[in-house]
Design a protein around this motif. Sequence first.
Motif, short mmCIF file in Angstrom:
data_model
loop_
_atom_site.label_atom_id
_atom_site.label_comp_id
_atom_site.label_asym_id
_atom_site.label_seq_id
_atom_site.Cartn_x
_atom_site.Cartn_y
_atom_site.Cartn_z
N GLY A 96 0.83 -1.20 0.00
CA GLY A 96 0.00 0.00 0.00
C GLY A 96 0.86 1.24 0.00
O GLY A 96 2.03 1.20 0.40
N ALA A 97 0.27 2.34 -0.46
CA ALA A 97 0.99 3.61 -0.51
C ALA A 97 0.02 4.76 -0.28
O ALA A 97 -1.17 4.64 -0.58
CB ALA A 97 1.71 3.77 -1.85
N ALA A 98 0.56 5.86 0.23
CA ALA A 98 -0.27 7.05 0.45
C ALA A 98 0.60 8.29 0.34
O ALA A 98 1.80 8.25 0.58
CB ALA A 98 -0.91 6.99 1.84
N LEU A 99 -0.05 9.39 -0.02
CA LEU A 99 0.56 10.71 0.05
C LEU A 99 -0.18 11.43 1.16
O LEU A 99 -1.42 11.52 1.12
CB LEU A 99 0.44 11.46 -1.27
N VAL A 100 0.57 11.92 2.16
CA VAL A 100 -0.04 12.42 3.38
C VAL A 100 0.45 13.83 3.69
O VAL A 100 1.63 14.14 3.54
CB VAL A 100 0.31 11.49 4.58
N ASP A 101 -0.48 14.68 4.14
CA ASP A 101 -0.15 16.01 4.63
C ASP A 101 0.05 15.86 6.14
O ASP A 101 -0.89 15.55 6.87
CB ASP A 101 -1.31 16.97 4.34
N TYR A 102 1.29 16.07 6.62
CA TYR A 102 1.54 15.84 8.04
C TYR A 102 1.14 16.99 8.94
O TYR A 102 1.18 16.87 10.16
CB TYR A 102 2.95 15.34 8.33
N GLU A 103 0.70 18.10 8.38
CA GLU A 103 0.14 19.16 9.22
C GLU A 103 -1.29 18.80 9.62
O GLU A 103 -1.68 18.99 10.77
CB GLU A 103 0.19 20.50 8.51
N SER A 104 -2.05 18.26 8.68
CA SER A 104 -3.44 17.92 8.97
C SER A 104 -3.63 16.45 9.34
O SER A 104 -4.62 16.10 9.97
CB SER A 104 -4.32 18.23 7.76
N GLY A 105 -2.69 15.59 8.91
CA GLY A 105 -2.83 14.16 9.14
C GLY A 105 -3.71 13.48 8.11
O GLY A 105 -3.99 12.29 8.22
N MET A 106 -4.12 14.20 7.10
CA MET A 106 -5.02 13.67 6.08
C MET A 106 -4.24 13.10 4.90
O MET A 106 -3.26 13.68 4.46
CB MET A 106 -5.96 14.77 5.57
N ALA A 107 -4.73 11.98 4.40
CA ALA A 107 -4.16 11.39 3.19
C ALA A 107 -4.74 12.11 1.98
O ALA A 107 -5.95 12.25 1.85
CB ALA A 107 -4.48 9.90 3.14
#
Length: 121
Positions: A18-29
Amino acid sequence: MNIETSLKEAMAIEGAIGAALVDYESGMALGTIGGGRDLDLEVAAAGNTEVVRAKVRTLTSLAIDDTVEDILITLSRQYHIIRLLTTTHGSLFLYLVLDRQRANLALARHNLKRIENELSV
């Protein structure tokens, strides 16, 4: 390369689960691919956001003038690679889960770097 294509490229890496692109300020994928019943990528993205935030805070606390390239978490059956993207992409990371039996860790890291360089958000 857009997000969808980047994630498909990540899934083409030998052993990818599996893979994801994540915004680590919001925690949202911003996007996910793969995963399944045993790997909820939305939950993993949120949890690994905390890992990234903790490491960034630690570098700041230690006054280390450097940046994190990637974070590797090894499990008995899996590798989890968190690749922080350069500042031109904002506060994002690529997250890749690999089957440890089928993956070549060095090649996977190399491919994630290539995907990062070609990613356009």
